[in-house]
Design a protein around this motif. Sequence first.
Motif, PDB file in Angstrom:
ATOM      1  N   GLU A 183     -16.591 -76.177 -43.021  1.00  0.00           N
ATOM      2  CA  GLU A 183     -15.686 -76.095 -41.882  1.00  0.00           C
ATOM      3  C   GLU A 183     -16.317 -75.235 -40.800  1.00  0.00           C
ATOM      4  N   ASN A 218     -18.719 -76.015 -51.139  1.00  0.00           N
ATOM      5  CA  ASN A 218     -17.964 -75.711 -49.921  1.00  0.00           C
ATOM      6  C   ASN A 218     -16.546 -76.253 -49.942  1.00  0.00           C
ATOM      7  N   ASP A 219     -16.115 -76.880 -51.049  1.00  0.00           N
ATOM      8  CA  ASP A 219     -14.761 -77.432 -51.047  1.00  0.00           C
ATOM      9  C   ASP A 219     -13.730 -76.348 -51.376  1.00  0.00           C
ATOM     10  N   LYS A 220     -12.455 -76.714 -51.278  1.00  0.00           N
ATOM     11  CA  LYS A 220     -11.377 -75.736 -51.417  1.00  0.00           C
ATOM     12  C   LYS A 220     -11.377 -75.082 -52.793  1.00  0.00           C
ATOM     13  N   GLY A 221     -11.605 -75.884 -53.839  1.00  0.00           N
ATOM     14  CA  GLY A 221     -11.600 -75.334 -55.183  1.00  0.00           C
ATOM     15  C   GLY A 221     -12.696 -74.309 -55.391  1.00  0.00           C
ATOM     16  N   ARG A 253     -14.132 -72.482 -53.043  1.00  0.00           N
ATOM     17  CA  ARG A 253     -13.824 -71.276 -52.273  1.00  0.00           C
ATOM     18  C   ARG A 253     -12.887 -70.367 -53.056  1.00  0.00           C
ATOM     19  N   ALA A 254     -11.986 -70.963 -53.822  1.00  0.00           N
ATOM     20  CA  ALA A 254     -11.082 -70.161 -54.659  1.00  0.00           C
ATOM     21  C   ALA A 254     -11.864 -69.456 -55.774  1.00  0.00           C
ATOM     22  N   PRO A 256     -15.181 -66.259 -47.481  1.00  0.00           N
ATOM     23  CA  PRO A 256     -15.699 -67.563 -47.040  1.00  0.00           C
ATOM     24  C   PRO A 256     -16.959 -67.374 -46.199  1.00  0.00           C
ATOM     25  N   GLU A 281     -10.067 -61.874 -46.635  1.00  0.00           N
ATOM     26  CA  GLU A 281      -8.954 -62.328 -47.458  1.00  0.00           C
ATOM     27  C   GLU A 281      -8.335 -61.104 -48.106  1.00  0.00           C
TER      28      GLU A 281
END
Length: 595
Positions: free
Chosen positions: A13, A321-324, A326-327, A336, A342
């Motif tokens: 992103e 780089n996907d949402k999972g 990043r978690a 990130p 955060e």
Amino acid sequence: MGRHSLPDAYAPEERGEASPRRRRRTIAIATLLVLAVATGAGVAVKGGLLSFSESCEDSAVRLSLAASPDIAPAVREIAEQTRADEVTSDGHCLDVEVVARDSYKVAEALAGGEAPDFQVWLPDSDLWLDRAKGLGTGIPVSPSDSIASSPVALAMVPSAAGRLGWPEKTYSWAELVATTLGTEKVRLGAADPARSATGLLALTSIGGSSAQQGGDSDTRVAETAKVLAERMSDSDAQVLETLARSGSGAEEGNPKRNQAVLISEQAAFAHNAEAADGGRLNLFYPEDGTPLLDYPYTLVDEEKLTLTQSRAALRFMTLLNDKGSRAVFARYGFRPADGSAEDTVVASAGAKSPQPYATSAAEAPSAKQLQEMLGMWTITVQSARLTTVVDASGSMSTPVPGRGQSRMDVTKESLIQALSQFTPDDEIGLWEFATTLDGAKDYRKLMPTRRLGDPAQGGSTHREKLSAAFAGLQPVPGGATGLYDTVLASYEEARSTYVKGKFNALVILTDGSNQDEDGISRSALTARLKELADPERPVPIIAIAVGPDADREEVAEIARITGGDGYEVSDPAEIQAVIFQAIMTAGQNGRAAQE
């Protein structure tokens, strides 16, 4: 084949405009990108977004990824989940092995041309990419965008943080370090900037902040480096081990224990996750900005990868780089890639308002700034003894294109600027050379190699006399380049006056090749240097070829006999940066040899 940008569908992103870090888009082969864009949804189905029921063992595409030790566990967890989910790339299951490797060791190996046993590299900072490139003769690397980040900060045990007014009191980098070092009860530790991106970025930030204060910032930074060197650790993991283990008086009073350390936010997060209440850390975030560790995803020796491997590497990068993912990174204490804070991460790491932990990251230092700081660190930690030998042949009067000055004029300015980076304990001398400059000799000693802080005649110092000698250098009309005799004579003296405990080196600047036909031959020179070179008393030659007429390969071959190397500058204004880069490299090589 050319390098091209990743398509937007494969890119992380977009970062906000406040992010100062450079974006890298050089990873993929043109054919790969055309296929990736053209197949679209077909790749999504065929490429593993749907589960793959049959065994992947026979069809798996295997990659090895060397990751910085701090981020390796998080990347390994993602790789293992990818394997368990049978995620594929072009019908081949992804099987990514993650190995933890110190970034500085990987960079040194790649710069030296050592063939890697991995296809992807994930260092903790892009500063290692410049180190890996070396002189352009190493293993090529192709970096893309970052997959995570972590700011560099100053961590303290609670008692020390309280004495400095944490969390309400804020400081610049220069103020924070000066206050810490000026308080006898707070002992500050750091990792070796030559081996730690955290240590180097922190030291560079301290230098930039000190410059903003005006005055003699170079001296202040050198003094800070001296103090840090006394409590230096080899790695980020080791510097954490120097902290007081509890809030007890015995632990905090132990002179071998630090109460403050320069580390990343993620390192503080990991430390606090395992520490008892008394051993947790508080973080100071300097108000003039914190530099980021940025974890660039990098292909190694891309031209030798198969198309299947390249596409698989690209596929795994998109997964990171996907949402999972990043978690997952957040659970390990990483921010990130854009550096945004955060709350759960920063609170666990020891942050608390009004500490400016959510402000924009500091602008990334340039490669030149990092090289100069590393050079300064090397000579500050060890103290330097350098004999500078400058070509004074007639060709040094040649104008430098676009500058309105001669090669000699620009060389003198660069040397005078470099001189300001050395401490009073450093020893520097000056020779000049041409042909038959001093009777039959091609060389002449202008200033002895002495401590810069030593007094000189007229109430001045050796530094001031040397600066005046640099300024007084002039090309000899009609003088040719008596290189070989000069190299031998200056090396023999540097060798005979070797000082133990200092970084001894010979710095030779020339804009041409040897032109003295009556002097020693090249073969005789190399034979004599091989006899003189002693690993127990190293005096590396740092040879700098200035301008298009100089033969870098020739001087490099000569220098390497002594443990040094050759460098090339098209503009003499680059000499200052190259000297510090060369000092850092030679210092590292010498330390590695001793180990």
